[in-house]
Design an enzyme around this catalytic site. Structure first.
Site, short mmCIF file in Angstrom:
data_model
loop_
_atom_site.label_atom_id
_atom_site.label_comp_id
_atom_site.label_asym_id
_atom_site.label_seq_id
_atom_site.Cartn_x
_atom_site.Cartn_y
_atom_site.Cartn_z
N ARG A 135 98.53 41.12 22.03
CA ARG A 135 98.52 42.09 23.13
C ARG A 135 99.86 42.10 23.82
O ARG A 135 100.46 43.13 24.05
CB ARG A 135 97.43 41.74 24.13
CG ARG A 135 97.46 42.61 25.36
CD ARG A 135 96.74 41.95 26.51
NE ARG A 135 95.31 42.05 26.40
CZ ARG A 135 94.46 41.27 27.10
NH1 ARG A 135 94.94 40.33 27.89
NH2 ARG A 135 93.17 41.42 26.97
N TYR A 136 100.35 40.91 24.21
CA TYR A 136 101.64 40.81 24.89
C TYR A 136 102.72 40.64 23.83
O TYR A 136 102.48 40.07 22.77
CB TYR A 136 101.64 39.60 25.82
CG TYR A 136 100.55 39.64 26.88
CD1 TYR A 136 100.64 40.53 27.94
CD2 TYR A 136 99.45 38.80 26.80
CE1 TYR A 136 99.66 40.56 28.91
CE2 TYR A 136 98.46 38.83 27.77
CZ TYR A 136 98.57 39.72 28.83
OH TYR A 136 97.60 39.74 29.78
N ARG A 141 103.46 36.76 22.87
CA ARG A 141 102.46 35.73 22.60
C ARG A 141 101.24 36.27 21.87
O ARG A 141 100.85 37.41 22.05
CB ARG A 141 102.06 34.99 23.89
CG ARG A 141 101.78 35.86 25.08
CD ARG A 141 102.23 35.07 26.32
NE ARG A 141 101.63 35.53 27.56
CZ ARG A 141 102.14 36.51 28.30
NH1 ARG A 141 103.19 37.18 27.88
NH2 ARG A 141 101.57 36.84 29.44
N CYS A 146 81.94 25.53 18.62
CA CYS A 146 82.24 24.84 19.87
C CYS A 146 81.28 23.67 19.99
O CYS A 146 80.23 23.65 19.35
CB CYS A 146 82.07 25.76 21.08
SG CYS A 146 83.06 27.25 20.94
N CYS A 164 78.83 28.11 25.53
CA CYS A 164 78.72 28.49 26.94
C CYS A 164 78.00 29.83 27.03
O CYS A 164 78.31 30.76 26.30
CB CYS A 164 80.11 28.65 27.54
SG CYS A 164 81.18 27.26 27.21
N CYS A 212 80.35 32.85 27.65
CA CYS A 212 81.51 32.99 26.74
C CYS A 212 81.96 34.44 26.61
O CYS A 212 81.15 35.34 26.38
CB CYS A 212 81.16 32.45 25.37
SG CYS A 212 82.55 32.58 24.22
N ARG A 227 83.70 35.55 24.18
CA ARG A 227 83.63 35.95 22.77
C ARG A 227 82.24 35.68 22.21
O ARG A 227 82.06 35.31 21.05
CB ARG A 227 84.71 35.24 21.94
CG ARG A 227 86.09 35.60 22.39
CD ARG A 227 87.17 35.49 21.31
NE ARG A 227 88.46 35.82 21.93
CZ ARG A 227 89.35 34.92 22.32
NH1 ARG A 227 89.16 33.63 22.09
NH2 ARG A 227 90.47 35.30 22.92
N ASP A 234 84.56 38.16 32.61
CA ASP A 234 84.73 39.49 32.04
C ASP A 234 83.38 40.19 31.92
O ASP A 234 82.35 39.52 31.83
CB ASP A 234 85.37 39.35 30.64
CG ASP A 234 86.72 38.66 30.71
OD1 ASP A 234 87.49 38.98 31.63
OD2 ASP A 234 87.00 37.79 29.87
N ASP A 251 90.89 40.37 33.92
CA ASP A 251 91.44 40.90 32.67
C ASP A 251 91.00 42.36 32.61
O ASP A 251 89.80 42.64 32.67
CB ASP A 251 90.87 40.09 31.49
CG ASP A 251 91.82 40.09 30.31
OD1 ASP A 251 92.68 40.98 30.23
OD2 ASP A 251 91.69 39.18 29.46
N LYS A 273 96.03 40.82 31.83
CA LYS A 273 95.56 40.01 32.95
C LYS A 273 96.35 40.31 34.22
O LYS A 273 97.56 40.51 34.15
CB LYS A 273 95.72 38.52 32.60
CG LYS A 273 94.77 38.06 31.53
CD LYS A 273 94.72 36.54 31.48
CE LYS A 273 93.87 36.07 30.33
NZ LYS A 273 94.51 36.32 29.01
C1 LIG Z 1 95.26 35.66 28.20
C2 LIG Z 1 95.90 36.10 27.00
C3 LIG Z 1 97.13 35.56 26.59
C4 LIG Z 1 97.83 34.47 27.35
O1 LIG Z 1 98.18 34.88 28.63
P1 LIG Z 1 98.96 33.92 29.63
O2 LIG Z 1 98.90 34.66 30.93
O3 LIG Z 1 100.36 33.77 29.12
O4 LIG Z 1 98.26 32.61 29.68
C5 LIG Z 1 97.71 36.06 25.44
N1 LIG Z 1 97.12 37.03 24.71
C6 LIG Z 1 95.95 37.57 25.09
C7 LIG Z 1 95.35 38.65 24.26
C8 LIG Z 1 95.28 37.13 26.24
O5 LIG Z 1 94.11 37.65 26.59
S1 SF4 Z 2 83.86 29.70 26.43
FE1 SF4 Z 2 83.19 30.35 24.37
S2 SF4 Z 2 84.85 29.71 23.02
FE2 SF4 Z 2 85.11 28.57 24.93
S3 SF4 Z 2 84.02 26.63 24.61
FE3 SF4 Z 2 82.59 28.04 25.59
S4 SF4 Z 2 81.49 28.99 23.90
FE4 SF4 Z 2 83.32 28.07 23.03
#
Ligand SMILES: *Cc1c(COP(=O)(O)O)cnc(C)c1O
Ligand code: SF4
Length: 346
Positions: free
Chosen positions: A92-93, A96, A105, A109, A112, A114, A272, A309, A316
Site C-alpha cells: 500500500r505504502y 513498505r 495463530c 482473536c 482479528c 483478517r 476496523d 485505518d 492509517k
Molecule cells: C499498517 C500497515 C503498514 C505499516 O504501517 P506503519 O505505520 O509504518 O507501521 C504497511 N502496510 C500496510 C498495508 C499497513 O496496513
Molecule cells: S489478531 Fe488475528 S492475526 Fe493477530 S494473533 Fe489475533 S488472530 Fe492472529
C-alpha cells in the site's frame, strides 16, 4: 523433542470447547461460531482467564454475536485485490510491504482484522516465496518489510530463518519487522534459538500485540527480556476493544506495564469495521478522550498513537486530541493536560 521445539507442545495441546464450558458453565452453543470463524486457545492462555466475559475471555472465546448481521465487511482495505500484486504480499505504502507468511495463530482473536482468512488455509499457505522475492527485487523503493499473517512465529525456526535469510540477501540494509502476538499468547515461543536467528539478520524489529495487563505474566517478562538481550527492539500494537480495555484504568495499566517489560507501546488501533466484530467496537470519541487523559498522567514513552485505518486502502491516520483552541495575530491558544488555556507566542 528438541528443547528448541518445546513450544510446539502448546500449539498441539489445545483446550476443547467441552473443557471451557465445564470450567465456566458456558453455553455450548457459542462454539457453533467456529464453523464460520476458527477457534483456538492453548492451555497457557486459557489458564490466564479468570472468569466468563473477562478481558481475556472476550478476546479468545467465540460469541454468537459474531454471526449477527454486521455493518462491517470482510476486507475493507481491499488487501486481497488492489493492494496485492502478488499473493500473500500487501503493498500500500511506497516503501513498505506486508508478507502474510502464516495463517496460524496461537489463539484466534475474535477481533482479528483478517478474520476472513486466518486459520482457514492449509500448510502450503506460503508457497510462493520466490515470486515475492522477485517482486521485492524489482522494487528498490521497498525498504521496510513486515512479516505478518496469521502469526509469523507459528512457523518453525528453520522456516523463519529461510525467510529472513532470503529477504536479507536481496534487501541488505532494509528494516525487517515481525508482527507476532506470541509474546502474549505463547511466550514460550521466544526461545534462545529463535532470538539467535533473528539477531543474525538485524535490524529486525518485533511488534507484538497485547490488549490487557492480564496478558502480562512472568513468562511474558522472560520472553521480552530475552529478546532485548539479543538486541531486538520491541513495540506493541494494541486494539481498543469494548469490554476489554475501553477505559482509562485498563489502558494506563496496560501501557505502563508494557513499558516495564521493555515493550514500547507503538499503536492503539481503533478496531476496523470487520464483519463479525461489531460487538467489540467502542466509540471513537471515547478513545480520543482516554488518549487525552493519558497524556500528562503516564510516561510519555508509554503513550502510543491512536490510529484508524481508512477504508478502500486509504491508509492509517492518527487521531489526536485537539490542543490548539484558538489563534490570534501573534499567538496560538493551547490547552494543557489539565484543561487550562495558555497563550503561546508565534
Ligand atoms: C499498517 C500497515 C503498514 C505499516 O504501517 P506503519 O505505520 O509504518 O507501521 C504497511 N502496510 C500496510 C498495508 C499497513 O496496513
Ligand atoms: S489478531 Fe488475528 S492475526 Fe493477530 S494473533 Fe489475533 S488472530 Fe492472529
Amino acid at each position: 523433542m528438541h528443547q528448541k521445539d518445546q513450544w510446539k507442545n502448546y500449539v498441539s495441546d489445545l483446550v476443547t470447547p467441552e473443557e471451557i464450558c465445564d470450567k465456566f458453565q458456558a453455553d455450548k452453543e457459542i462454539f457453533k461460531v467456529h464453523r464460520v470463524y476458527p477457534f483456538r486457545i492453548n492451555r497457557y492462555f486459557f489458564s490466564l482467564i479468570k472468569e466468563k466475559n473477562d478481558p481475556l475471555w472476550l478476546q479468545a472465546i467465540p460469541d454468537e454475536k459474531e454471526l449477527c448481521k454486521s455493518n462491517g465487511s470482510e476486507d475493507p482495505f481491499l488487501e486481497d485485490n488492489i493492494l496485492s500484486p502478488v499473493p500473500n504480499l500487501i503493498h500500500r505504502y511506497k516503501n513498505r510491504v506486508i508478507l502474510l507468511v502464516s495463517d496460524k495463530c496461537a489463539v484466534y482473536c475474535r477481533h482479528c482484522m483478517r478474520k476472513r482468512r486466518v486459520g482457514l488455509h492449509e500448510e502450503t499457505f506460503f508457497d510462493n516465496f520466490s515470486d515475492i522475492l522477485n517482486y521485492l527485487e524489482s522494487h528498490d523503493e521497498i525498504d521496510d518489510i513486515i512479516l505478518s499473517g496469521g502469526d509469523p512465529l507459528l512457523v518453525s525456526d528453520e522456516k523463519i530463518e529461510f525467510i529472513l535469510a532470503g529477504l536479507r540477501k536481496i534487501k541488505k540494509d532494509s528494516i525487517l519487522r515481525i508482527h507476532t502476538r506470541t509474546f502474549s499468547t505463547l511466550p514460550q515461543r521466544i526461545t534462545e534459538n529463535l532470538c539467535k536467528i533473528i539477531k543474525k539478520y538485524e535490524p529486525v524489529y518485533i511488534n507484538t500485540h497485547f490488549n490487557h495487563s492480564m496478558e502480562i505474566t512472568g513468562e511474558t517478562k522472560k520472553a521480552s527480556f530475552k529478546a532485548c538481550d539479543y538486541g531486538i527492539p520491541l513495540g506493541c500494537q494494541s486494539v481498543f476493544l469494548k469490554g476489554v480495555n475501553d477505559n482509562f484504568k485498563a489502558l494506563s495499566d496496560l501501557f505502563t506495564n508494557l513499558l516495564k517489560i521493555k515493550i514500547k507501546p507503538y499503536y492503539l488501533h481503533h478496531p476496523d469495521p470487520i464483519k463479525g466484530t461489531d460487538h467489540l467496537r467502542p466509540d471513537i470519541e471515547k478513545g480520543i478522550k482516554i488518549m487525552k487523559m493519558l497524556r500528562g498522567q503516564i510516561s510519555g514513552l508509554a503513550v502510543p498513537y491512536y490510529m484508524i485505518d481508512l477504508p478502500d486502502g486509504g491508509g492509517k491516520v492518527p487521531l489526536l486530541p485537539e490542543y490548539i483552541r484558538g489563534k490570534g495575530a501573534d499567538y496560538i491558544e493551547v490547552e494543557n493536560f489539565k484543561g487550562k488555556l495558555y497563550r503561546y507566542p508565534l
